[in-house]
Write a protein that holds these residues in place. Structure first.
Motif, mmCIF file in Angstrom:
data_model
loop_
_atom_site.group_PDB
_atom_site.id
_atom_site.type_symbol
_atom_site.label_atom_id
_atom_site.label_comp_id
_atom_site.label_asym_id
_atom_site.label_seq_id
_atom_site.Cartn_x
_atom_site.Cartn_y
_atom_site.Cartn_z
ATOM 1 N N SER A 45 0.836 -1.192 0.000
ATOM 2 C CA SER A 45 0.000 0.000 0.000
ATOM 3 C C SER A 45 0.874 1.246 0.000
ATOM 4 O O SER A 45 1.890 1.298 0.685
ATOM 5 C CB SER A 45 -0.887 -0.024 1.247
ATOM 6 N N GLY A 46 0.512 2.209 -0.839
ATOM 7 C CA GLY A 46 1.274 3.454 -0.904
ATOM 8 C C GLY A 46 2.457 3.366 -1.834
ATOM 9 O O GLY A 46 3.246 4.298 -1.934
ATOM 10 N N GLY B 107 2.449 3.409 -5.030
ATOM 11 C CA GLY B 107 2.281 4.271 -6.204
ATOM 12 C C GLY B 107 1.533 3.583 -7.329
ATOM 13 O O GLY B 107 1.527 4.050 -8.452
ATOM 14 N N LYS B 108 0.832 2.500 -7.001
ATOM 15 C CA LYS B 108 0.144 1.718 -8.040
ATOM 16 C C LYS B 108 -0.982 2.531 -8.683
ATOM 17 O O LYS B 108 -1.070 2.650 -9.905
ATOM 18 C CB LYS B 108 -0.437 0.427 -7.422
ATOM 19 N N SER B 109 -1.828 3.101 -7.828
ATOM 20 C CA SER B 109 -2.937 3.886 -8.369
ATOM 21 C C SER B 109 -2.416 5.087 -9.143
ATOM 22 O O SER B 109 -2.960 5.463 -10.182
ATOM 23 C CB SER B 109 -3.851 4.365 -7.239
ATOM 24 N N THR B 110 -1.339 5.673 -8.645
ATOM 25 C CA THR B 110 -0.758 6.829 -9.330
ATOM 26 C C THR B 110 -0.315 6.437 -10.728
ATOM 27 O O THR B 110 -0.616 7.123 -11.706
ATOM 28 C CB THR B 110 0.444 7.351 -8.521
HETATM 29 N N1 LIG Z 1 -2.328 14.573 -3.324
HETATM 30 C C1 LIG Z 1 -1.289 13.931 -2.745
HETATM 31 N N2 LIG Z 1 -0.393 14.638 -2.076
HETATM 32 C C2 LIG Z 1 0.649 14.028 -1.479
HETATM 33 N N3 LIG Z 1 0.856 12.742 -1.556
HETATM 34 C C3 LIG Z 1 -0.013 11.971 -2.214
HETATM 35 C C4 LIG Z 1 -1.132 12.513 -2.841
HETATM 36 N N4 LIG Z 1 -1.841 11.518 -3.443
HETATM 37 C C5 LIG Z 1 -1.148 10.359 -3.165
HETATM 38 N N5 LIG Z 1 -0.080 10.638 -2.447
HETATM 39 C C6 LIG Z 1 0.923 9.687 -1.984
HETATM 40 O O1 LIG Z 1 1.399 8.946 -3.060
HETATM 41 C C7 LIG Z 1 1.777 7.653 -2.664
HETATM 42 C C8 LIG Z 1 1.194 6.653 -3.610
HETATM 43 O O2 LIG Z 1 -0.192 6.632 -3.597
HETATM 44 P P1 LIG Z 1 -1.049 5.578 -4.402
HETATM 45 O O3 LIG Z 1 -2.484 5.951 -4.201
HETATM 46 O O4 LIG Z 1 -0.553 5.534 -5.777
HETATM 47 O O5 LIG Z 1 -0.720 4.250 -3.624
HETATM 48 P P2 LIG Z 1 -1.236 2.766 -3.932
HETATM 49 O O6 LIG Z 1 -0.056 2.020 -4.301
HETATM 50 O O7 LIG Z 1 -2.343 2.809 -4.885
HETATM 51 O O8 LIG Z 1 -1.733 2.282 -2.495
HETATM 52 P P3 LIG Z 1 -3.012 1.369 -2.096
HETATM 53 O O9 LIG Z 1 -2.638 0.006 -2.322
HETATM 54 O O10 LIG Z 1 -3.261 1.682 -0.691
HETATM 55 O O11 LIG Z 1 -4.148 1.852 -2.981
HETATM 56 C C9 LIG Z 1 1.212 7.463 -1.251
HETATM 57 O O12 LIG Z 1 2.293 7.492 -0.328
HETATM 58 C C10 LIG Z 1 0.352 8.669 -1.035
HETATM 59 O O13 LIG Z 1 0.459 9.099 0.297
#
Ligand SMILES: Nc1ncnc2c1ncn2[C@@H]1O[C@H](COP(=O)(O)OP(=O)(O)OP(=O)(O)O)[C@@H](O)[C@H]1O
Ligand SMILES: [Mg+2]
Lengths: 811, 221
Positions: free
Chosen positions: B40-41, B43-46
């Motif tokens: 989690s976190g 950056g997958k969704s990003t």
């Molecule tokens: N608007 C924002 N400002 C600052 N940091 C952000 C913002 N949006 C996301 N992040 C950070 O970017 C990082 C990646 O986020 P992301 O949503 O891509 O994670 P993920 O891999 O999809 O996690 P999960 O499995 O929980 O969905 C996280 O550490 C999050 O805190």
């Protein structure tokens, strides 16, 4: 009490913190309340309490009239004296009329407005003098009648409220009058802004005068006597008089009318329309602020939910919210009072003195204690009205829902959740459409009035009044001489094209008419003779005024006192009585049996508008030569060959003044001003309605804008999703605009239906415009559609700037 | 089909810079089924929203077929997305005041498709996902799993060339989850390229390969 104060303190803090919202709400309400205060102050002074006499309901005026008509004629003095003797219904009956006297004192002669009144009038009204006394009963007899009472205004203006004025002698029209008293400041009867009052003299001439109806009569009903009873008795007296004096009294009856009603007839329709319009503006302001409150309540849902969770009762919360809205309304009321000061200035500036002097209560138009209370009560009510619905709605929320907040829900997007807000916007649009249509109709009607051809040419004409004193100018020849010379001298001035004189100017709010018959035709029944407006003119009057000669010849210098009696008639008289004969050479009789009482028609001239530009019926009119029928009071008319006629004023006054140093020349004005002032009531009504409509338009567009902006902010998530799913900015813009325009169109539809019905009330004020004029309805709707579109477009543009990345940020 | 080079994504918070993605290189060929995994976190969704063309605040090179995405304007990206991509959001993003039927119709309404055709497409998808009985319900009348089903249905309705799915089975029973995966497999067999984010090894099995992300770095392909 303690909690109320606490509520108020807390409310003040909330309002202060949201000063943006607070100031918009306060200004909106101030506009609505100010409109109402403005109109109410005029309404109260002119319609509700034009007079401040004791027991005003038993005060009446008397009219003579043909039976079964609504005509109102003044009364012949001898008839009134008969009523006084024979009737039991009245405790007092007083005669009064207006004229003018020249005051000579020091070196500047002044013409005074005079009311001649029966001494009993003061008792009838229940008023006393502020200084000295009023008239005694004997002072209506000839010989004892050279006494005068000053009005407070005149006393202050001319004598600086010198109390030693009592028992002083004033030279009025060359005769000494003794000052016996001064009236109180608020005395305003007869309501013609008089300078002085003198007794209405009852002499032998008056006692025998049944043919000339020239006095107005007021009286007080005895306690317990109704107007209907008095009318029945008067009808009986009238029929006895008819039997006794068939020559003069055939087909005439006498009837009462409430004093107040007789004086409020003029301003009534306009003020009622404006009062209605002002109420609409306030309703609109309420809807507007209610909407802002709803929007704000939504953003306070969490606060309210927490308070409820902490055990605050719903009533307590509603009270808290209402305290806020009432405070807003009170601020609005205070600012509204300021707006009203300005609005009242607009009204008073719009009504010329020549008209306002006939409006009793005019001096009381302004902000007084009553108007203040009115404003306060309206403000409080307003606060509750616009505050209640939002307070109920805000405290209805399920606090579980609100506490959760956020989540995946897309906020209140569609109509379902915002039904109240939508309804308010619809109401705002409907109300503003109605006001705009009303104003539109009035403007169109006014435009039609301006296009009216009055039958004379007002441009380049200067007019002024002269009233020769009776004692000094008793001889007809002296009057003829004065006016002939005056006109000749003025005409000789450089820059003057022509000059003339007339006894009564068009649009001057006075008239004199006379019954006539055509010589050689059977005489009509007494009391059923045709009437004609009666004018006395100098040879060049018609030329100065640009009234065209249609047939025959003009009055000439050769028409003298000792030549054949001649007369001009207007086209209307010719049309009615000489449809198939040539009127030239025919003769008219205005009473009297001698051959010289028959006037030979020498010409036919064009019709003119006399009563008002918008009068519906042109009356027959006749013109007699000044040389053969000289009046004491005449108006001098001067046509300048080029440029502003007002610049001639000084020279003309000097020239006429040089004929008689004691003779005042007054009321100098251009004829164009006379024409323009004759439309003053319509102009003021139109102007006020226009201002109200403009306010309405602004409030409604602010309302649409605020609600649509809020909706867009609520729909940010939805808009983000739609954009992520492929919606283009244009799609988004169209979606938002469509929702807003739907509300606008529903509002316009309702407004059109309401207007169709409401505008009937405007009919009496409209000229040459139908109350359902399709063009006005159409154009105003279009205007509102454009404004609504603009108010929608800005939030819609903002909606397209939503960044889906931000809108869809995961929780 | 997709070529990412040196993609970096930074969040600036005051003076702090947080790198969410670092020097990400990724190639996906047409017809592939790729799973992105990581804590989690990570950056997958990003990464997925960059691939989906929602996000434009990044540096690096992104080629989508012959289009150089990093040089495209907002409008062209939106057009590109609309034409080729179906997206399943991690948190569904259904529209609350629209029925299931209407939600499914939304993406179609922004394309140039005739009404009758749209009705046929919605009916077909309702059928395929076996949610015909739910078509007149509002999202808040559905369970979380049913909502997710609708969200997936909405992503595939216009037959996109590329499906991006952010944990499409997160809220589903393993049974339902498998059904979605089987559907994806079928679509993939028919030629649709699929990139999914998932935590489940089981789901990753349906794909051809796995991309591991940790702290913004691609750690394993
Ligand atoms: N608007 C924002 N400002 C600052 N940091 C952000 C913002 N949006 C996301 N992040 C950070 O970017 C990082 C990646 O986020 P992301 O949503 O891509 O994670 P993920 O891999 O999809 O996690 P999960 O499995 O929980 O969905 C996280 O550490 C999050 O805190
Ligand atoms: Mg994620």
């Amino acid at each position: 009490m303690g909690t109320v104060l606490q509520d108020a303190r807390y409310a003040l803090r909330v309002l202060w913190k949201n000063w943006g919202f607070t100031s918009v709400a306060v200004v909106a309400l101030a506009l609505g309340i100010g409109a109402n205060t403005t109109i109410f102050s005029a309404f109260n002074a002119l319609l509700l309490r034009p007079f401040n006499f004791t027991d005003p309901d038993s005060l009446v005026v008397l009219w003579e009239r043909p039976p079964n008509t609504s005509t109102r004629n003044s009364v012949a003095p001898a008839n009134l004296l008969s009523v006084r003797e024979q009737s039991n219904s009245f405790s007092h009956l007083a005669m009064y009329n207006s004229n003018s006297l020249n005051l000579t004192e020091g070196d500047k002669p002044e013409r005074l407005e005079v009311a001649a009144v029966s001494p009993t009038m003061f008792d009838a009204l229940g008023v006393n003098a502020a200084v000295g006394r009023t008239f005694t009963a004997e002072e209506e007899q000839e010989g004892r009648d050279k006494v005068v009472i000053l009005t407070h205004d005149f006393w202050r203006r001319r004598y600086a409220t010198d109390p030693a004025i009592v028992n002083r002698q004033l030279m009025l029209n060359g005769q000494p009058y003794t000052v016996v008293g001064v009236m109180p400041e608020d005395f305003n009867f007869p309501p013609t802004s008089n300078d002085i009052l003198i007794p209405f003299t009852v002499n032998d001439r008056v006692r025998g005068e049944r043919g000339n109806h020239y006095v107005r009569v007021m009286g007080r009903l005895k306690p317990g006597v109704t107007q209907a009873q008095a009318d029945a008795e008067l009808a009986g007296i009238a029929s006895r008089l008819e039997a006794q004096y068939p020559e003069t009294n055939s087909n005439r009856t006498i009837a009462t009318e409430s004093l107040k009603a007789s004086y409020v007839r003029g301003p009534r329709p306009g003020l009622l329309v404006l009062l209605g319009a002002a109420c609409f503006v306030l309703l609109l302001a309420c809807a507007n602020v209610a909407n802002l409150l709803l929007v704000r309540a939504a953003s306070r849902q969490k606060e309210i939910a927490i308070r409820m969770a902490l055990g605050a009762g719903r009533l307590r919360l509603i009270r808290q919210l209402l305290t806020e809205s009432v405070l807003i309304a009170l601020f609005g009321g205070a600012l509204g009072l300021l707006f009203a000061v300005w609005g009242i200035d607009l009204i008073t500036a719009g009504i010329p003195a020549s008209l306002s002097r006939y409006l009793p209560g005019w001096k009381n138009v302004g902000i007084d204690v009553e108007v203040f209370w009115f404003t306060l009560v309206v403000s409080l009510l307003t606060g509750v009205v616009f505050g209640l619905a939002p307070a109920l709605q805000a405290t209805k929320t399920d606090f579980n829902e609100a506490l959760k907040e956020g989540g995946r829900t897309s906020g209140g997007g569609g109509f379902g959740r915002n039904r109240l807000r939508g309804a308010l916007v619809v109401a705002e649009v409907a109300i503003s459409l109605t006001l705009l249509i009303g104003a539109g109709l009035m403007i169109k009607s006014f435009y039609e009035m301006l296009k009216v051809e009055p039958g004379f040419k007002a441009g380049s004409v200067l007019v002024m009044d002269v009233a020769l004193p009776r004692a000094k100018y008793k001889e007809e020849a002296a009057r003829v001489n004065f006016y002939t010379q005056a006109v000749e001298r003025v005409a000789a001035l450089p820059g003057v094209e022509a000059a003339g004189a007339v006894n009564i100017l068009p649009l001057s709010r006075s008239n004199t008419d006379s019954a006539f018959s055509v010589v050689g035709r059977p005489r009509p029944e007494k009391g059923r003779e045709p009437q004609a407006n009666f004018r006395t003119v100098s040879p060049h009057y018609l030329e100065v005024m640009g009234i065209p000669l249609r047939r025959g010849r003009h009055i000439a210098d050769t028409d003298r006192a000792d030549s054949t009696n001649v007369i001009l008639i207007n086209e209307e008289l010719a049309r009615r009585h000489f449809a198939d004969t040539d009127p030239i050479g025919q003769r008219l009789n205005f009473g009297g049996d001698k051959d010289s009482d028959n006037y030979e028609i020498i010409g036919v001239v064009g019709n003119i508008k006399h009563e008002s530009l918008v009068e519906e019926e042109i009356k027959p009119e006749v013109y007699r030569p000044l040389a053969q029928e000289p009046w004491y009071s005449m108006s001098i008319v001067v046509r300048r060959n080029a440029g502003d006629p007002a610049q001639l004023a000084g020279a003309v006054q000097r020239e006429i003044g040089s004929l008689d140093k004691e003779q005042p020349i007054y009321n100098v004005r251009t004829m164009e001003r006379v024409v323009s002032e004759s439309l003053a009531p319509q102009r003021v009504t139109m102007g006020m309605l226009g201002i109200f409509a403009l306010i309405a338009l602004v409030l409604a567009s602010v309302g649409i804008y605020a609600v649509m902006s809020y909706t867009v902010s609520q729909r940010t998530h939805e808009i983000g999703v739609r954009m992520a799913l492929g919606a283009s900015p244009r799609d988004i813009r169209r979606m938002v605009v469509r929702q807003g325009m739907l509300l606008a169109f529903v509002g316009i539809g309702i407004g059109l239906i309401a207007s169709y019905w409401l505008m009937q009330g405007l009919t009496v004020m409209l000229y040459e415009v139908s109350a359902t004029d399709p063009l006005t309805f159409g154009l105003i709707s279009l205007l509102l559609i454009l404004v609504a579109f603009a108010a929608n477009y800005i939030p819609a543009r903002r909606a397209t700037r939503v960044d889906p990345m931000v809108a869809l940020r995961y929780e | 089909m997709i070529r990412l080079r040196n993609i970096e994504k930074v969040y600036e918070q005051g003076v702090n810079k947080t790198y969410v993605l670092r020097r990400v290189d990724l190639d996906v060929r047409e017809g592939e089924f790729v799973s992105i995994m990581g804590p989690s976190g990570a950056g997958k969704s990003t990464l997925l929203s960059i691939l989906g063309l929602f996000d434009s605040a990044w540096t690096g090179e992104y080629h989508f077929w012959d289009a150089a995405v990093h040089r495209l304007g907002k409008k062209e990206r939106a057009e590109l997305h609309k034409r080729h991509i179906g997206f399943v959001f991690q948190s569904y993003h259904l529209l609350d005041h629209l029925t299931v039927y209407e939600n499914l119709d939304v993406p179609l309404s922004y394309k140039d498709i005739k009404k009758a055709e749209r009705q046929a497409m919605v009916a077909d998808v309702l059928d395929r996902f076996q949610i015909v009985g739910k078509k007149d319900l509002y999202p808040n009348q559905l369970s979380g799993g049913q909502q997710q089903l609708v969200a997936v249905a909405r992503a595939v309705i216009s037959n996109p060339k590329l499906i991006l799915a952010d944990e499409p089975t997160g809220n589903l029973h393993s049974n339902q989850g498998r059904e979605i995966m089987e559907l994806f497999k079928r679509l993939n067999d028919e030629g649709t390229t699929i990139i999914q984010v998932t935590h489940s090894e089981q789901n990753a099995q349906f794909g051809h390969r796995v991309v591991q992300l940790a702290d913004g770095w691609v750690v394993k392909e």
